[in-house]
Design a protein around this motif. Structure first.
Motif, PDB file in Angstrom:
ATOM      1  N   GLU A 128      -4.723  -4.264  26.676  1.00 29.08           N
ATOM      2  CA  GLU A 128      -5.732  -3.237  26.890  1.00 29.08           C
ATOM      3  C   GLU A 128      -5.066  -1.915  27.258  1.00 29.08           C
ATOM      4  OE1 GLU A 128      -9.438  -1.362  27.328  1.00 29.08           O
ATOM      5  OE2 GLU A 128      -8.749  -3.126  26.253  1.00 29.08           O
ATOM      6  N   LYS A 129      -5.224  -0.907  26.358  1.00 29.16           N
ATOM      7  CA  LYS A 129      -4.596   0.394  26.581  1.00 29.16           C
ATOM      8  C   LYS A 129      -5.565   1.452  27.088  1.00 29.16           C
ATOM      9  CE  LYS A 129      -1.155  -0.410  22.945  1.00 29.16           C
ATOM     10  NZ  LYS A 129      -0.568   0.104  21.682  1.00 29.16           N
ATOM     11  N   SER A 130      -6.841   1.224  26.874  1.00 33.23           N
ATOM     12  CA  SER A 130      -7.829   2.226  27.276  1.00 33.23           C
ATOM     13  C   SER A 130      -7.951   2.286  28.794  1.00 33.23           C
ATOM     14  CB  SER A 130      -9.194   1.911  26.663  1.00 33.23           C
ATOM     15  OG  SER A 130      -9.663   0.667  27.112  1.00 33.23           O
ATOM     16  N   ILE A 131      -8.199   3.468  29.273  1.00 25.96           N
ATOM     17  CA  ILE A 131      -8.347   3.691  30.712  1.00 25.96           C
ATOM     18  C   ILE A 131      -9.813   3.998  30.993  1.00 25.96           C
ATOM     19  CG2 ILE A 131      -7.675   5.112  32.674  1.00 25.96           C
ATOM     20  CD1 ILE A 131      -5.054   5.650  31.276  1.00 25.96           C
ATOM     21  N   GLY A 132     -10.443   3.127  31.726  1.00 33.90           N
ATOM     22  CA  GLY A 132     -11.842   3.341  32.088  1.00 33.90           C
ATOM     23  C   GLY A 132     -12.010   3.232  33.586  1.00 33.90           C
ATOM     24  N   HIS A 133     -12.716   4.147  34.174  1.00 35.00           N
ATOM     25  CA  HIS A 133     -12.875   4.165  35.621  1.00 35.00           C
ATOM     26  C   HIS A 133     -14.133   3.423  36.065  1.00 35.00           C
ATOM     27  CE1 HIS A 133      -9.564   7.007  35.998  1.00 35.00           C
ATOM     28  NE2 HIS A 133     -10.103   7.712  35.034  1.00 35.00           N
ATOM     29  N   GLU A 134     -15.109   3.311  35.181  1.00 34.36           N
ATOM     30  CA  GLU A 134     -16.366   2.673  35.564  1.00 34.36           C
ATOM     31  C   GLU A 134     -16.771   1.637  34.514  1.00 34.36           C
ATOM     32  OE1 GLU A 134     -19.293   5.667  36.192  1.00 34.36           O
ATOM     33  OE2 GLU A 134     -18.589   6.134  38.227  1.00 34.36           O
ATOM     34  N   MET A 135     -17.624   0.748  34.963  1.00 35.33           N
ATOM     35  CA  MET A 135     -18.140  -0.299  34.097  1.00 35.33           C
ATOM     36  C   MET A 135     -19.566  -0.606  34.532  1.00 35.33           C
ATOM     37  SD  MET A 135     -16.650  -4.160  33.550  1.00 35.33           S
ATOM     38  CE  MET A 135     -16.784  -4.475  35.322  1.00 35.33           C
ATOM     39  N   GLN A 136     -20.418  -0.865  33.571  1.00 30.69           N
ATOM     40  CA  GLN A 136     -21.826  -1.141  33.858  1.00 30.69           C
ATOM     41  C   GLN A 136     -22.062  -2.644  33.961  1.00 30.69           C
ATOM     42  OE1 GLN A 136     -24.948   1.174  31.778  1.00 30.69           O
ATOM     43  NE2 GLN A 136     -25.857  -0.795  31.222  1.00 30.69           N
ATOM     44  N   ILE A 137     -22.795  -3.037  34.984  1.00 30.30           N
ATOM     45  CA  ILE A 137     -23.209  -4.424  35.158  1.00 30.30           C
ATOM     46  C   ILE A 137     -24.719  -4.500  34.974  1.00 30.30           C
ATOM     47  CG2 ILE A 137     -23.376  -6.376  36.746  1.00 30.30           C
ATOM     48  CD1 ILE A 137     -20.848  -5.544  38.048  1.00 30.30           C
ATOM     49  N   ASN A 138     -25.168  -5.419  34.148  1.00 32.94           N
ATOM     50  CA  ASN A 138     -26.592  -5.631  33.909  1.00 32.94           C
ATOM     51  C   ASN A 138     -26.986  -6.974  34.511  1.00 32.94           C
ATOM     52  OD1 ASN A 138     -26.618  -3.264  32.002  1.00 32.94           O
ATOM     53  ND2 ASN A 138     -25.347  -4.660  30.806  1.00 32.94           N
ATOM     54  N   LEU A 139     -27.989  -6.956  35.359  1.00 29.09           N
ATOM     55  CA  LEU A 139     -28.378  -8.170  36.081  1.00 29.09           C
ATOM     56  C   LEU A 139     -29.888  -8.351  36.044  1.00 29.09           C
ATOM     57  CD1 LEU A 139     -27.489 -10.519  38.032  1.00 29.09           C
ATOM     58  CD2 LEU A 139     -28.055  -8.953  39.898  1.00 29.09           C
ATOM     59  N   ASP A 140     -30.284  -9.598  35.833  1.00 28.90           N
ATOM     60  CA  ASP A 140     -31.693  -9.985  35.929  1.00 28.90           C
ATOM     61  C   ASP A 140     -31.709 -11.408  36.478  1.00 28.90           C
ATOM     62  OD1 ASP A 140     -34.356 -10.560  35.750  1.00 28.90           O
ATOM     63  OD2 ASP A 140     -34.606  -9.864  33.679  1.00 28.90           O
ATOM     64  N   ILE A 141     -32.026 -11.555  37.745  1.00 26.67           N
ATOM     65  CA  ILE A 141     -31.948 -12.852  38.406  1.00 26.67           C
ATOM     66  C   ILE A 141     -33.171 -13.034  39.301  1.00 26.67           C
ATOM     67  CG2 ILE A 141     -30.579 -11.880  40.291  1.00 26.67           C
ATOM     68  CD1 ILE A 141     -29.171 -14.576  40.546  1.00 26.67           C
ATOM     69  N   THR A 142     -33.656 -14.261  39.374  1.00 23.88           N
ATOM     70  CA  THR A 142     -34.777 -14.608  40.242  1.00 23.88           C
ATOM     71  C   THR A 142     -34.280 -15.567  41.313  1.00 23.88           C
ATOM     72  OG1 THR A 142     -36.355 -14.371  38.414  1.00 23.88           O
ATOM     73  CG2 THR A 142     -37.086 -15.599  40.345  1.00 23.88           C
ATOM     74  N   VAL A 143     -34.489 -15.190  42.573  1.00 27.46           N
ATOM     75  CA  VAL A 143     -34.038 -15.985  43.714  1.00 27.46           C
ATOM     76  C   VAL A 143     -35.275 -16.515  44.446  1.00 27.46           C
ATOM     77  CG1 VAL A 143     -32.627 -16.017  45.808  1.00 27.46           C
ATOM     78  CG2 VAL A 143     -32.015 -14.506  43.909  1.00 27.46           C
TER      79      VAL A 143
ATOM     80  N   GLN B 107     -20.987 -20.067  43.839  1.00 23.79           N
ATOM     81  CA  GLN B 107     -19.879 -19.182  43.477  1.00 23.79           C
ATOM     82  C   GLN B 107     -19.613 -19.262  41.973  1.00 23.79           C
ATOM     83  OE1 GLN B 107     -16.625 -18.775  46.762  1.00 23.79           O
ATOM     84  NE2 GLN B 107     -17.114 -20.947  46.631  1.00 23.79           N
ATOM     85  N   TYR B 108     -19.610 -18.095  41.341  1.00 22.20           N
ATOM     86  CA  TYR B 108     -19.298 -17.993  39.917  1.00 22.20           C
ATOM     87  C   TYR B 108     -18.080 -17.085  39.758  1.00 22.20           C
ATOM     88  CZ  TYR B 108     -24.089 -19.723  39.366  1.00 22.20           C
ATOM     89  OH  TYR B 108     -25.247 -20.466  39.436  1.00 22.20           O
ATOM     90  N   TYR B 109     -17.081 -17.585  39.042  1.00 20.21           N
ATOM     91  CA  TYR B 109     -15.864 -16.819  38.778  1.00 20.21           C
ATOM     92  C   TYR B 109     -15.888 -16.377  37.318  1.00 20.21           C
ATOM     93  CZ  TYR B 109     -14.285 -18.731  43.224  1.00 20.21           C
ATOM     94  OH  TYR B 109     -14.181 -19.075  44.547  1.00 20.21           O
ATOM     95  N   LEU B 110     -15.913 -15.072  37.125  1.00 17.77           N
ATOM     96  CA  LEU B 110     -16.044 -14.505  35.787  1.00 17.77           C
ATOM     97  C   LEU B 110     -14.758 -13.824  35.363  1.00 17.77           C
ATOM     98  CD1 LEU B 110     -19.530 -12.804  36.310  1.00 17.77           C
ATOM     99  CD2 LEU B 110     -19.059 -15.166  35.681  1.00 17.77           C
ATOM    100  N   SER B 111     -14.317 -14.126  34.156  1.00 20.22           N
ATOM    101  CA  SER B 111     -13.141 -13.489  33.572  1.00 20.22           C
ATOM    102  C   SER B 111     -13.614 -12.611  32.418  1.00 20.22           C
ATOM    103  CB  SER B 111     -12.145 -14.546  33.084  1.00 20.22           C
ATOM    104  OG  SER B 111     -10.999 -13.945  32.539  1.00 20.22           O
ATOM    105  N   VAL B 112     -13.597 -11.297  32.627  1.00 17.21           N
ATOM    106  CA  VAL B 112     -14.176 -10.341  31.677  1.00 17.21           C
ATOM    107  C   VAL B 112     -13.102  -9.855  30.708  1.00 17.21           C
ATOM    108  CG1 VAL B 112     -15.474  -8.195  31.435  1.00 17.21           C
ATOM    109  CG2 VAL B 112     -15.809  -9.640  33.460  1.00 17.21           C
ATOM    110  N   VAL B 113     -13.412  -9.907  29.416  1.00 15.42           N
ATOM    111  CA  VAL B 113     -12.494  -9.467  28.366  1.00 15.42           C
ATOM    112  C   VAL B 113     -13.165  -8.366  27.550  1.00 15.42           C
ATOM    113  CG1 VAL B 113     -11.164 -10.136  26.331  1.00 15.42           C
ATOM    114  CG2 VAL B 113     -11.442 -11.756  28.227  1.00 15.42           C
ATOM    115  N   PRO B 114     -12.627  -7.145  27.530  1.00 15.22           N
ATOM    116  CA  PRO B 114     -13.180  -6.102  26.657  1.00 15.22           C
ATOM    117  C   PRO B 114     -13.101  -6.539  25.197  1.00 15.22           C
ATOM    118  CG  PRO B 114     -11.675  -5.165  28.268  1.00 15.22           C
ATOM    119  CD  PRO B 114     -11.516  -6.647  28.364  1.00 15.22           C
ATOM    120  N   THR B 115     -14.197  -6.388  24.471  1.00 10.98           N
ATOM    121  CA  THR B 115     -14.285  -6.898  23.103  1.00 10.98           C
ATOM    122  C   THR B 115     -14.874  -5.829  22.184  1.00 10.98           C
ATOM    123  OG1 THR B 115     -14.653  -9.129  23.967  1.00 10.98           O
ATOM    124  CG2 THR B 115     -15.145  -8.759  21.642  1.00 10.98           C
TER     125      THR B 115
END
Length: 347
Positions: A71-86, A235-243
């Protein structure tokens, strides 16, 4: 076949042109047809049709390739989208994001919260998710931006659960997004929730990174997790890959993120903090998935090569087998003649 081609040549321009004929011809009376030749011909035709059908399928489906790069791109922010019912009231929940840069985001102020009923009828367990292949064409077709839908109000049901939904920008670094009870884990002045009211059973309707495309399926979409323990830590462990999905056929390009997930949930002692924790990490590699299609001229040339190659190869194999059979029969006749007391050349 026209027999006149084998007759005497007459003068004229037409006859002169015939001398350049590169395709040899045989008199019809010199050719014989056999059942063996018919069987071989049918096999060759079947082989040609099967190979041509396979080539046409590859042409219309396209060729899909995957490339992993640093990954060569430089990004300072990332958007998270969430929809969960507790399965807890909204005023009893605390939502927070904390990342490796020591930044703390009060996600409860950025996301919307609506009272609703807990409904897991259409959800599934995480372990029940099968292997899924997302092709470039399907992904690009489903990639349509949209907004989060409105909360469905239950008819005659209770509203003791909370739907948390929306998008928020976070730092593009390792982080922890969690939902806990107020007064536990973080100090809230004058707020403390009784332990008997803890119930962190939840349904994840949407969890994605990047632009929000509701029709794209992610590993945690539609996942339900329930518990009867008050002190329980999901606990959920997420490994995010830019695609990047790119189609050379249509010229469309989509930059998004994929992730893999593992779960480690358990009951915890009363002095620990229960809740729902999403720990995400950004991988230093990126995945590029491309879709291309063979040009029309190249496709036609390949079809001609397939049909011509099969017929020519089949013809040579048939001739070689015929020669081998003839030699075998000749030797067999000679052997039988010697056994019967006859010598080659005797009358």
């Amino acid at each position: 076949m026209n027999e006149e081609f084998f007759g005497d040549k007459k003068g004229g321009l037409t006859e002169s042109v015939r001398t350049f004929d590169a395709f040899p011809k045989t008199r019809a009376s010199y050719t014989t047809r056999s059942s063996r030749g018919g069987i071989v011909t049918l096999l060759l035709i079947t082989t040609c049709l099967w190979l041509a059908w396979h080539e046409m399928g590859s042409y219309f489906d396209g060729i899909e390739e995957q490339h992993f790069l640093v990954e060569k791109s430089i990004g300072h922010e990332m958007q998270i989208n969430l929809d969960i019912t507790v399965a807890m009231p909204c005023d009893a929940l605390h939502i927070n994001v904390q990342d490796a840069a020591a930044d703390r985001i009060l996600a409860g102020d950025l996301l919307q919260k609506d009272a609703t009923a807990f409904d897991d009828t259409s959800a599934h367990r995480l372990v029940q998710i099968g292997r899924r292949e997302d092709h470039v064409y399907d992904v690009l077709k489903k990639a349509r931006k949209s907004k989060f839908g409105k909360t469905r109000w239950p008819k005659g049901g209770d509203r003791t659960s909370c739907r948390i939904y929306g998008s928020m920008d976070v730092n593009r670094v390792q982080g922890d997004f969690h939902i806990t009870a107020k007064g536990h884990g973080y100090w809230d002045a004058g707020q403390h929730i009784e332990h008997d009211s803890f119930n962190f059973s939840h349904v994840v309707n949407e969890l994605s990174f990047g632009e929000y495309y509701p029709k794209l399926i992610n590993p945690l979409d539609g996942v339900v997790a329930t518990t009867e323990d008050h002190f329980y830590k999901f606990q959920y462990y997420l490994s995010v890959v830019p695609t990047i999905y790119e189609s050379y056929t249509t010229g469309r390009r989509l930059a998004t993120n994929q992730y893999a997930v593992t779960e480690q949930s358990r009951a915890v002692p009363a002095h620990n903090v229960p809740g729902i924790f999403f720990k995400y990490d950004i991988e230093p590699i990126s995945l590029t998935v491309t879709d291309s299609r063979t040009p029309v001229i190249q496709f036609i040339v390949r079809l001609v090569n397939i049909i011509g190659g099969v017929l020519v190869s089949g013809g040579w194999i048939y001739k070689l087998l015929g020669m081998a059979v003839s030699v075998f029969r000749r030797k067999k006749r000679d052997t039988e003649g010697m056994l019967n007391g006859r010598v080659k050349g005797d009358e």
